[in-house]
Design a protein around this motif. Sequence first.
Motif, short mmCIF file in Angstrom:
data_model
loop_
_atom_site.label_atom_id
_atom_site.label_comp_id
_atom_site.label_asym_id
_atom_site.label_seq_id
_atom_site.Cartn_x
_atom_site.Cartn_y
_atom_site.Cartn_z
N ALA B 149 40.37 81.66 67.75
CA ALA B 149 40.04 82.57 66.64
C ALA B 149 40.05 81.83 65.32
N GLU B 150 41.04 80.95 65.15
CA GLU B 150 41.11 80.18 63.90
C GLU B 150 39.88 79.28 63.75
N ALA B 151 39.58 78.60 64.86
CA ALA B 151 38.44 77.67 64.81
C ALA B 151 37.15 78.42 64.56
N ARG B 152 37.02 79.59 65.11
CA ARG B 152 35.77 80.34 64.98
C ARG B 152 35.47 80.65 63.51
N THR B 153 36.53 80.91 62.75
CA THR B 153 36.28 81.22 61.33
C THR B 153 35.79 79.97 60.59
N HIS B 154 36.05 78.79 61.15
CA HIS B 154 35.63 77.56 60.48
C HIS B 154 34.36 76.97 61.07
N SER B 155 33.60 77.75 61.78
CA SER B 155 32.41 77.17 62.40
C SER B 155 31.24 78.13 62.34
N ALA B 156 30.08 77.60 62.58
CA ALA B 156 28.86 78.41 62.47
C ALA B 156 28.25 78.72 63.83
N ASP B 157 28.29 77.74 64.73
CA ASP B 157 27.68 77.98 66.04
C ASP B 157 28.51 77.30 67.13
N ASP B 158 27.97 77.34 68.34
CA ASP B 158 28.74 76.82 69.46
C ASP B 158 29.09 75.35 69.29
N THR B 159 28.13 74.57 68.81
CA THR B 159 28.37 73.13 68.69
C THR B 159 29.45 72.86 67.65
N SER B 160 29.33 73.54 66.51
CA SER B 160 30.34 73.28 65.48
C SER B 160 31.68 73.86 65.88
N LEU B 161 31.64 74.95 66.68
CA LEU B 161 32.90 75.52 67.17
C LEU B 161 33.58 74.50 68.10
N ALA B 162 32.78 73.91 68.97
CA ALA B 162 33.33 72.92 69.90
C ALA B 162 33.92 71.76 69.13
N ALA B 163 33.20 71.30 68.11
CA ALA B 163 33.68 70.18 67.32
C ALA B 163 34.98 70.56 66.62
N GLU B 164 35.01 71.77 66.10
CA GLU B 164 36.20 72.22 65.36
C GLU B 164 37.41 72.32 66.29
N LEU B 165 37.17 72.86 67.49
CA LEU B 165 38.28 72.98 68.45
C LEU B 165 38.84 71.61 68.81
N LEU B 166 37.93 70.67 69.04
CA LEU B 166 38.38 69.34 69.43
C LEU B 166 39.07 68.63 68.27
N ARG B 167 38.61 68.95 67.06
CA ARG B 167 39.27 68.34 65.90
C ARG B 167 40.72 68.82 65.83
N ARG B 168 40.90 70.14 66.03
CA ARG B 168 42.26 70.67 65.99
C ARG B 168 43.12 70.09 67.10
N LEU B 169 42.49 69.88 68.23
CA LEU B 169 43.23 69.35 69.38
C LEU B 169 43.71 67.93 69.10
N ASN B 170 42.95 67.22 68.29
CA ASN B 170 43.29 65.82 68.05
C ASN B 170 43.91 65.59 66.68
N ASP B 171 44.25 66.69 66.03
CA ASP B 171 44.89 66.58 64.73
C ASP B 171 46.20 65.79 64.88
N PRO B 172 46.43 64.77 64.03
CA PRO B 172 47.66 63.99 64.18
C PRO B 172 48.91 64.88 63.98
N SER B 173 48.77 65.89 63.12
CA SER B 173 49.91 66.82 63.01
C SER B 173 49.45 68.21 63.44
N PRO B 174 49.46 68.43 64.73
CA PRO B 174 48.89 69.68 65.25
C PRO B 174 49.78 70.88 64.91
N ASN B 175 49.14 72.04 64.81
CA ASN B 175 49.96 73.22 64.56
C ASN B 175 50.67 73.61 65.85
N GLU B 176 51.51 74.58 65.75
CA GLU B 176 52.42 74.83 66.89
C GLU B 176 51.68 75.30 68.12
N ASN B 177 50.58 76.05 67.90
CA ASN B 177 49.84 76.54 69.06
C ASN B 177 49.22 75.38 69.84
#
Lengths: 314, 508
Positions: B149-177
């Motif tokens: 849900a968080e990533a969806r608000t930061h993206s426009a379509d499926d490709t950017s959503l995928a990129a956003e999700l993977l960015r969050r997954l690889n964030d050096p300081s990931p959030n708790e989820n």
Amino acid sequence: MLSLRRRLNERGVLGLNRRNAEYISLHNPRRRFPLVDDKLLTKEIAIAAGMAVPELYGVLERQHDIHDLPAMVADHKQFVIKPAHGSGGNGILVITGRRGARHQKSSGEWLEQSDLDHHVSSALSGLYSLGGRPDRVMVEYCVDCDPVFESVSYQGVPDIRVIVFHGYPVMSMLRLPTRASDGKANLHQGAVGVGVDLSTGTTVGGVQGNDPIQEHPDTDQPIAGLSIPCWDHILELAGRACEITGLGYVGVDVVLDRTRGPLILELNARPGLNIQIANRRGLRARLETVHGVAGRGASLADRLRFVRERFAHG
Amino acid sequence: MKKLHLYILAALLTASGLGLFIYKTAYLGFPMAPKAEVEVWTLQVRFTVDARTGPVKATLQLPSRPPSYTILDEDFVSRGFGLSTREGSESREVEWAIRRAEGQQSLYYRVQVTANKERGLDPDPAPALQPAEPALEEPFRTAVATVVAEARTHSADDTSLAAELLRRLNDPSPNENVDLLLSGGRSPGSRARVGETLLRAAGIPTRIAFGLELQDQQRYAVFTPWLEVYDGKRWVYFDPTSGRSGLPKDVFIWWRGDRPLISVLGASNPEVQISVSGSFAEALEIAERRVGLGGSRVVEFSLLKMPLQTQAVFRVLLLVPIGAFFMVLLRTVIGIRTFGTFMPVLIALTFRETRLLGGLALFVLVVGIGLGVRFYLERLRLLLVPRLASVLIIVVLILAAISILSHRLELETGLSVALFPLVIMTMAIERLSIVWEERGAMEAVREGTGTLLVAALAYLVMSLDRVQHLVFVFPELLLVVLAATLLLGRYSGYRLLELRRFRALAER
């Protein structure tokens, strides 16, 4: 080089490519070519149309006929042996005298009867014809050159080439035999081409090979300023060539005989372009002028008047 | 009108010739240069198991529709095992089975692949229906839903959503989820699985693919996971450890899905060794094989499929149009005079067998002697055909004499005289002698030189390796040559040498 190209274009000089593409292929129907490529056929249609040609003594069609040659020329000390399909004057043998069984070539060389037979045999088997096809050989009257050309010709007989486009003579030249051409009036072989003013029949400068000249190379006589006799008659003969052959663009070769006047020697469906150098004039410009008026059914006299007015050297 | 017609015809010929040519070079990978080479990779999977005296069954995932690569060949090597392959929509596997095996067993799979020139060649079939959203247990369920849900608000379509999700997954300081989701492990494989879960939860068709980086001389290569995300038209690749999209050119996707590369029943200690080696193979051969595998008709209808002798004939024959075109150019544009229309091309063909200098020397020698004999025969008053035949006989004798002589002197040229030049030399002698007699020696020498000049030029063009290669592999290029010849057929400008001839007319 580009400016040379442009200048030639401006002066209406005709090149080989354009001659072939726009004049020969468009104005000369292929099926009419045999009429001019076979000199015997040309002679027949010219006689049928009442035009003057050198008298035909006989025709040799097979090797076997060679035996008839002595009888054929028995009454003639002078005669010409000519393959019907020879091109560019190839295979033409001019005999101007006889002593016993020996014949004298126009060059003065003496030939045995066997030499003559061999020449005829080679011609019959196609040595001089395009593609080496078997040929016929004609034996005809040897033209007696009009004395007016004596000072400017070497041995052979000069002839007058007129290029005719749809019945309109467009350019003409006098072709003078030289030592280099072995007495033949063929420019390829080294004969001299002399431009002729179409309106008056007077010669202007000349050309040998591709080089302009002013004197005959063998006799050193000036070649300009000669007045060709019977000019009207020559133009008339030439002007009728299109109608008898059905060719739109044709070269007519006329010889001037001392007693018989102008005679049609042969016609050419692919006349050469050196005539332009001899006349210092471009053919294309004239052809285009004629193209504008051709096909209106003008009479021969009107056509000749037209070209004499328009194509005078000035 | 006629000219327009010609232009249209020429344009059509050029377009079809060039079109086929471009298709064959750009898409099918036919090489434009002779002896061009392409890299071919040989990948080998060797695995050993210790059989426990009983039936053994081993399943290996095989490459299936690898993007940007073509499988040229594959081999299965095993001793005593039965072999069956199965192909699904997204996977392909081989099963080796044996009823009784004892001790260590080695199985090999070897595949040769080569990179495609164009990526666009791979069709991307729409994905099969995705399995229902994975059943997750709390708290993972909520964590996934929140991250998506968080990533969806930061993206426009499926490709950017995928990129956003993977960015969050690889964030050096990931959030708790994200931290929670990665609690199962942080290896590339785990990240890929979490990424797949997230993307599927977001309703994007996603699968894991395992790729091999192709580098020469790898004896222990390892697979890396990739995420294949379907963007509605094609599969897009994401690196699960960085979130970058796009598949590097040197990565070869081997298999997809959750299954392991190898599964073994009835044996223990499976050991897998994957090796990669690169080599170069002739580009033409590889292109043929690839196009053949792709089911294209182009190769079936090409000269490359003819018997070798026929190919050899066409290798020469297809050069004739090039020589003829050259002739047209030299005659209508330059205006060089030659004997006959195509005699120079024929002479040029004879040079192919004798080489240029040797050919020229041989030609001048034979024609020179032949001409002398011809003039001597002239004195014997022979009929035309017997005379030609005599010249022919003498040419044969001259050739034989030259061959023997050059063999004695250990020169190579003379020996390579073939049957074909014979006729041409005889004709040349006859033509030359006629011109000589009728128009004089000068004209004969001029035309003879012109003929040899054109022949030599035509030979030089025809003997260019590249020209030979182009006309043989792409005979359609002759359509372009035809178009150019047709256009030259209507060239009505001055010939180059005419400019010189008529130069007097250009003067005032």
